[in-house]
Design a protein around this motif. Structure first.
Motif, mmCIF file in Angstrom:
data_model
loop_
_atom_site.group_PDB
_atom_site.id
_atom_site.type_symbol
_atom_site.label_atom_id
_atom_site.label_comp_id
_atom_site.label_asym_id
_atom_site.label_seq_id
_atom_site.Cartn_x
_atom_site.Cartn_y
_atom_site.Cartn_z
ATOM 1 N N THR A 91 2.454 6.228 -7.281
ATOM 2 C CA THR A 91 1.482 7.130 -7.923
ATOM 3 C C THR A 91 1.818 8.601 -7.659
ATOM 4 O O THR A 91 1.713 9.433 -8.562
ATOM 5 C CB THR A 91 0.042 6.819 -7.471
ATOM 6 O OG1 THR A 91 -0.037 6.887 -6.049
ATOM 7 C CG2 THR A 91 -0.401 5.457 -7.948
ATOM 8 N N GLY A 92 2.249 8.910 -6.456
ATOM 9 C CA GLY A 92 2.642 10.291 -6.160
ATOM 10 C C GLY A 92 3.891 10.711 -6.927
ATOM 11 O O GLY A 92 3.971 11.835 -7.432
ATOM 12 N N SER A 93 4.845 9.804 -7.027
ATOM 13 C CA SER A 93 6.066 10.108 -7.779
ATOM 14 C C SER A 93 5.764 10.291 -9.266
ATOM 15 O O SER A 93 6.347 11.161 -9.916
ATOM 16 C CB SER A 93 7.094 8.986 -7.607
ATOM 17 O OG SER A 93 7.505 8.910 -6.273
ATOM 18 N N GLN A 115 3.007 11.429 -10.540
ATOM 19 C CA GLN A 115 2.410 12.761 -10.684
ATOM 20 C C GLN A 115 3.478 13.846 -10.633
ATOM 21 O O GLN A 115 3.413 14.832 -11.383
ATOM 22 C CB GLN A 115 1.362 12.991 -9.593
ATOM 23 C CG GLN A 115 0.137 12.131 -9.761
ATOM 24 C CD GLN A 115 -0.801 12.199 -8.572
ATOM 25 O OE1 GLN A 115 -0.498 12.826 -7.557
ATOM 26 N NE2 GLN A 115 -1.940 11.541 -8.685
ATOM 27 N N TYR A 117 2.393 1.701 -3.361
ATOM 28 C CA TYR A 117 1.397 2.185 -4.321
ATOM 29 C C TYR A 117 1.306 3.710 -4.254
ATOM 30 O O TYR A 117 1.343 4.396 -5.276
ATOM 31 C CB TYR A 117 0.032 1.548 -4.048
ATOM 32 C CG TYR A 117 -1.084 2.216 -4.819
ATOM 33 C CD1 TYR A 117 -1.269 1.951 -6.168
ATOM 34 C CD2 TYR A 117 -1.922 3.133 -4.195
ATOM 35 C CE1 TYR A 117 -2.274 2.583 -6.886
ATOM 36 C CE2 TYR A 117 -2.933 3.763 -4.903
ATOM 37 C CZ TYR A 117 -3.104 3.486 -6.244
ATOM 38 O OH TYR A 117 -4.099 4.120 -6.943
ATOM 39 N N TYR A 118 1.182 4.239 -3.036
ATOM 40 C CA TYR A 118 1.086 5.687 -2.887
ATOM 41 C C TYR A 118 2.384 6.384 -3.288
ATOM 42 O O TYR A 118 2.356 7.473 -3.872
ATOM 43 C CB TYR A 118 0.689 6.068 -1.460
ATOM 44 C CG TYR A 118 -0.771 5.808 -1.189
ATOM 45 C CD1 TYR A 118 -1.758 6.476 -1.890
ATOM 46 C CD2 TYR A 118 -1.163 4.884 -0.227
ATOM 47 C CE1 TYR A 118 -3.096 6.232 -1.659
ATOM 48 C CE2 TYR A 118 -2.502 4.639 0.016
ATOM 49 C CZ TYR A 118 -3.470 5.308 -0.706
ATOM 50 O OH TYR A 118 -4.788 5.073 -0.477
ATOM 51 N N LEU A 119 3.508 5.775 -2.995
ATOM 52 C CA LEU A 119 4.789 6.352 -3.399
ATOM 53 C C LEU A 119 4.909 6.406 -4.922
ATOM 54 O O LEU A 119 5.292 7.439 -5.491
ATOM 55 C CB LEU A 119 5.947 5.537 -2.813
ATOM 56 C CG LEU A 119 7.344 5.985 -3.248
ATOM 57 C CD1 LEU A 119 7.710 7.299 -2.577
ATOM 58 C CD2 LEU A 119 8.363 4.930 -2.924
ATOM 59 N N VAL A 132 0.846 -1.203 0.000
ATOM 60 C CA VAL A 132 0.000 0.000 0.000
ATOM 61 C C VAL A 132 0.879 1.250 0.000
ATOM 62 O O VAL A 132 0.640 2.201 -0.767
ATOM 63 C CB VAL A 132 -0.967 0.001 1.203
ATOM 64 C CG1 VAL A 132 -1.655 1.340 1.372
ATOM 65 C CG2 VAL A 132 -1.994 -1.106 1.054
ATOM 66 N N ALA A 133 1.908 1.263 0.854
ATOM 67 C CA ALA A 133 2.812 2.416 0.904
ATOM 68 C C ALA A 133 3.518 2.617 -0.435
ATOM 69 O O ALA A 133 3.664 3.753 -0.914
ATOM 70 C CB ALA A 133 3.826 2.236 2.027
ATOM 71 N N GLY A 156 10.478 3.314 -5.936
ATOM 72 C CA GLY A 156 9.224 2.639 -5.645
ATOM 73 C C GLY A 156 8.993 1.435 -6.539
ATOM 74 O O GLY A 156 8.566 0.373 -6.068
#
Length: 150
Positions: free
Chosen positions: A89-91, A93, A85-87, A82-83, A121
């Motif tokens: 997707t944020g990267s 962007q 995934y957020y890393l 999960v962490a 990531g």
């Protein structure tokens, strides 16, 4: 990693010498050292995960055995996923936003700095997937958790 660290040290040292002895400096030293530092940290984090050297808090889980230990290991892997995934997707962007922006001195796309965390990531996700596959193939005991401290 050593060439990145050497480049970073050389850029900062040369800037310092020029600034204090010749009253001038290298305009690129700050940007270059910052960019190299980002990539150095990201590659180091991937290597730490590959070797199982990330810090882990296993005071409770090290005392568990059998099914409860396996459940905790899989829960840990799920939380890491999960962490990541957020890393990722944020990267991604930030990379897209950085494609349109340039650094003020060296004029490189700012996406190059954000790409470090994207690569980190993605590499960590591949390592996590390999760990999960090994745990499924050989039983959960055969695959050490990436978050476990050796």
């Amino acid at each position: 990693m050593a060439p990145r660290l050497a480049g970073m040290v050389l850029a900062v040292f040369l800037h310092m010498v020029l600034r204090y002895f010749f009253n001038t400096g290298l305009a690129i030293s700050e940007e270059l050292s910052r960019l190299l530092f980002v990539w150095l940290v990201c590659i180091g984090a991937v290597l730490a995960m590959a070797e199982g050297k990330h810090l882990g808090f296993d005071m409770v889980t090290s005392r568990l055995q059998g099914r409860s230990a396996a459940v905790c290991r899989w829960l840990t892997r799920a939380l890491i996923a999960v962490a990541l995934y957020y890393l990722i997707t944020g990267s991604w962007q930030q990379v897209l936003a950085g494609l349109a922006s340039r650094s003020p001195v060296m004029n490189y796309p700012l996406a190059l700095g954000a790409a470090g965390t994207l690569v980190m990531g993605a590499a960590m996700a591949v390592l996590l997937l390999a760990e999960c596959v090994a745990a499924l193939r050989h039983g959960d005991r055969a695959a050490p958790s990436a978050s476990h401290l050796d």
